[in-house]
Design an enzyme around this catalytic site. Structure first.
Site, PDB file in Angstrom:
ATOM      1  N   ASP A 472     -20.861  25.291  13.457  1.00 22.37           N
ATOM      2  CA  ASP A 472     -20.634  24.931  12.054  1.00 22.37           C
ATOM      3  C   ASP A 472     -21.778  25.418  11.169  1.00 22.37           C
ATOM      4  O   ASP A 472     -22.850  25.789  11.659  1.00 22.37           O
ATOM      5  CB  ASP A 472     -20.518  23.395  11.981  1.00 22.37           C
ATOM      6  CG  ASP A 472     -19.668  22.914  10.818  1.00 22.37           C
ATOM      7  OD1 ASP A 472     -19.432  23.709   9.886  1.00 22.37           O
ATOM      8  OD2 ASP A 472     -19.257  21.748  10.845  1.00 22.37           O
ATOM      9  N   ASP A 534     -11.224  22.066   6.138  1.00 19.70           N
ATOM     10  CA  ASP A 534     -11.330  20.619   6.362  1.00 19.70           C
ATOM     11  C   ASP A 534     -10.099  19.917   5.812  1.00 19.70           C
ATOM     12  O   ASP A 534      -9.894  18.737   6.078  1.00 19.70           O
ATOM     13  CB  ASP A 534     -12.595  20.071   5.691  1.00 19.70           C
ATOM     14  CG  ASP A 534     -13.820  20.237   6.570  1.00 19.70           C
ATOM     15  OD1 ASP A 534     -13.653  20.518   7.778  1.00 19.70           O
ATOM     16  OD2 ASP A 534     -14.943  20.095   6.062  1.00 19.70           O
TER      17      ASP A 534
END
Ligand code: GLA
Length: 714
Positions: A472, A534
């Site tokens: 990430d 997301d």
């Protein structure tokens, strides 16, 4: 590749031709990029020259001359591909032809950055060297042609040939000049939880498109991909050009229409915030830019790029392998978990057919919230008393693989790493460094920082049976201390990534950046799948996954079934809809599966069983977009096996419309003389019927319903 009289270079792909010509004055000019032409005589090229140059060679006006790597200031007044403060202290230059070389077989090995690989293709690279002795530099223009694709991979390598230093102020990877016509451009732009909306704009006089990102990574905002199409082109028909940058840093693509209606496209590193000093004899290499052409509409470009990225970009052995169905604990627990909770989720998931358990953020240091311990890559034994190795063993004992989340580029101010190395973050002197999501970024331009991260991540990966990594990166890059810093950071980043990926070739890596903030071909070279957004709401995902497929293969698009009401937008959709949308991606779950009812778990088992049957098709097939969710109430897409033996169609309807008939959805790419059986209903259809009459989707009567057909040739 055909070379005529050392001044005409005819590059041929599978169905395309790209023609470069050197004029009497040595200017390297672009003549053609489009459908394949035979090798005949090239008199027409010379005739074209006289159109450009009615005043004779000495009065050549580059402003109206299509060029391969244009400069500004020597008769050309459009946006240039390069801008260099030269040995004479000015920026005026004219590059002229010096020599060429053809390298067979090998691809252009760009140092320190990802690039296309040869794969099973037969590949040739043409290098044309142009130079400006007066200004003190030369440029090697690279053109890699693949026999089985319609793409040209472009690079530029600039060398200081003077006896003093020079400074690059812009260095694009390529220019593409297209003749007068009515053009439009399509590109992907958005933001967090809203990535890659499909945007379309007409190209008329002036710089009509400047899609540039200076946010540090390729970004949620602007993707390094653009299509330029003839005005009448559609998803299915017409001439379209694509330009994709194999790069994850600040990037720029501009499209300019000149006073005559000719078009110039430039793609490369964003010149804003960039400059690069070259000492005597030093070189600078640009990232690779992939030009593509199709006369079969936007879909033609996408299918070409999907094949190219699956076969010739990824270094991962997973690129061509079926990916495990995963469950990720992030939306199930966020930071609030312990080993028992994780095991409960894993046990329940294993029973339903899940194959990989992913432990997301929160497993290390004192990480109970986002403001602590980022960078402290050792396990939090209070949360996980068995340690990572012990937990991995327990998960493996359930028959699941084990995967782990990292954010290697970031550090919290409240962390041991930062306390020990406050000088390792990106900052400028005299200014308090700013945090974003409570983080600083580590300075990957420093070798010692890169080495530390390579060791810290490798230590964890060697300590347990970790078979998957989610990599990430959750913040933009600010306070960059000098021009060109961002590029230097990415050279460090690519070194870190390639060293870790090479050292752990069996690990499946998934890219991520606050969702889909770094979904680009540079990342794909190392990581065959990327967390797409997301925003996991199935309805928003219709748009995000539809537009992501413009450039990137379905096998790269990570898609999870999550809980309702959706955590990002509160929308409630059925489990069927969430599953059907996620199946057109790398499928997984991200919810507290232990809270699902028996009926829901039964449905989950069916979804997983179904996905496992569809998985090889999703990995290898040809993707057709049939209905655009950006401008209709519907979304429809279809995956067709290369040999046309199998098809998966997914149709979604946003708002229910009572008392209205459904539109026929016409499939594409099937064998018209074959018959196909729908594996769900056992109905038999003719390929011709499916393509010319179509199917009428049977949607549920409520909003956000989906309809799927899985056809197998009989
Ligand atoms: C980012 C990712 C999420 C999750 C969190 C963890 O936002 O996109 O999927 O991993 O970080 O902090």
């Amino acid at each position: 590749m055909i070379i005529k009289n050392k001044n005409i270079f005819h590059l041929q792909g599978k169905n395309t031709s790209y023609i470069i010509a050197v004029n009497e004055c040595g200017d390297v000019m672009h003549y053609y990029y489009g459908k394949k032409l035979r090798d005949k005589n090239y008199d027409w090229v010379k005739q074209e020259w006289s159109v450009w140059n009615s005043a004779g060679p000495d009065k050549w006006t580059l402003d109206i001359t299509p060029q391969e790597y244009p400069s500004y200031g020597y008769t050309d007044l459009k946006m240039p591909a390069y801008d260099i403060l030269n040995k004479n202290g000015n920026n005026v230059s004219r590059l002229t032809y010096k020599s060429y070389e053809i390298v067979e077989g090998d691809v252009d090995k760009i140092s320190g950055m990802p690039y296309l690989l040869k794969g099973k293709s037969s590949v040739q690279t043409l290098y044309i060297t142009v130079e400006d002795k007066n200004a003190g530099f030369s440029v090697v223009l690279g053109y890699t042609v693949f026999d089985d694709y319609d793409i040209i991979a472009r690079t530029a390598k600039i060398k200081n040939i003077s006896d003093t230093k020079i400074k690059l102020e812009r260095a694009y990877s390529c220019a593409l000049e297209l003749p007068k016509n009515d053009y439009k451009a399509l590109y992907l732009s958005g933001g967090w939880a809203n990535e890659r909306n499909l945007k379309e704009t007409e190209i008329t006089g002036g710089i009509k498109l400047d899609i540039s990102a200076a946010r540090g990574g390729s970004s949620h905002h602007i993707n390094p991909f653009v299509m330029v199409a003839k005005k009448d082109a559609t998803e299915f028909f017409g001439e379209v050009y694509g330009a994709t940058l194999v790069y994850s840093g600040n990037h720029s693509t501009t499209v300019e229409s000149d006073q005559f209606g000719n078009l110039r496209l430039l793609q490369g590193i964003n010149p804003f915030g960039f400059s690069w000093e070259l000492g005597m004899g030093e070189e600078f290499e640009t990232p690779q830019s992939i030009l593509s052409y199709s006369d079969c509409g936007y879909g033609g470009i996408s299918r070409e790029l999907h094949d190219l990225f699956r076969n010739n970009l990824s270094r991962s052995k997973w690129s061509k392998q079926e990916r495990p169905v995963l469950i990720n604990n992030w939306e199930a627990t966020y930071f609030d978990f312990n080993e028992d909770k994780l095991m409960e989720i894993a046990k329940c998931a294993a029973k339903q057919g899940v194959e990989l358990f992913v432990l997301d953020d929160g497993w290390f240091g004192k990480r109970y919230d986002e403001d602590k311990s980022m960078g402290d890559w050792f396990v939090n034994e209070k949360k996980i008393p068995s340690g990572i190795d012990g937990l991995a063993k327990k998960i493996n004992a359930l028959g699941l693989k084990f995967g782990l989340w990292f954010e290697p580029e970031a550090v919290n101010p409240d962390s041991e790493l930062y306390r020990n190395h406050p000088d390792w973050i990106i900052r400028v002197s005299g200014m308090e460094p700013t945090t974003s999501r409570c983080e600083y970024l580590l300075d990957f331009t420093k070798d010692e920082v890169c080495d530390y991260i390579i060791n810290a991540v490798s230590k964890i990966l060697s300590s347990a049976n970790i078979e998957y990594v989610k990599w990430d990166m959750n913040r933009p890059m600010t306070e960059m201390p000098y021009q060109g810093f961002n590029h230097k950071f990415y050279l460090g980043f690519y070194r870190v990534m390639s060293q870790i990926c090479n050292a752990f070739p069996n690990v499946l890596f998934e890219g991520c950046s606050g969702g889909g903030g770094r979904f680009d071909a540079g990342i794909l070279a190392y990581m065959p799948q990327i967390w797409t957004s997301d925003n996991s709401d199935a309805v928003k995902r219709l748009e995000i996954q539809y537009s992501t497929s413009f450039a990137y293969p379905i096998s790269a698009i990570s898609a999870h079934v999550t809980a309702v009401p959706n955590h990002q937008n509160g929308r409630i959709t059925s489990l069927k809809t969430r599953g059907d949308v996620a199946k057109c991606g790398v499928f997984g779950y991200e919810l507290d599966i232990t809270k699902m009812s028996d009926d829901e778990l039964m449905e989950v088992r069916e979804q997983i069983k179904d996905y496992k049957k569809l998985r090889p098709l999703m990995l290898n097939g040809d993707f057709y977009r049939l209905k655009n969710p950006f401008n209709t109430n519907y979304c429809a897409w279809e995956m067709v096996a290369k040999d046309k033996s199998e098809v998966f169609l997914m149709c979604a309807k946003r708002m229910s419309e009572h008392n209205s008939k459904e539109e026929h959805i016409k499939l594409m790419g099937l064998s018209e003389n074959a018959d196909y059986i729908d594996m769900y209903t056992k109905k038999v259809y003719g390929g011709d019927e499916l393509m010319y009459n179509g199917v009428v989707p049977e949607f549920g009567k409520f909003d956000f319903s989906t309809f799927t057909v899985h056809l197998v040739k009989i």
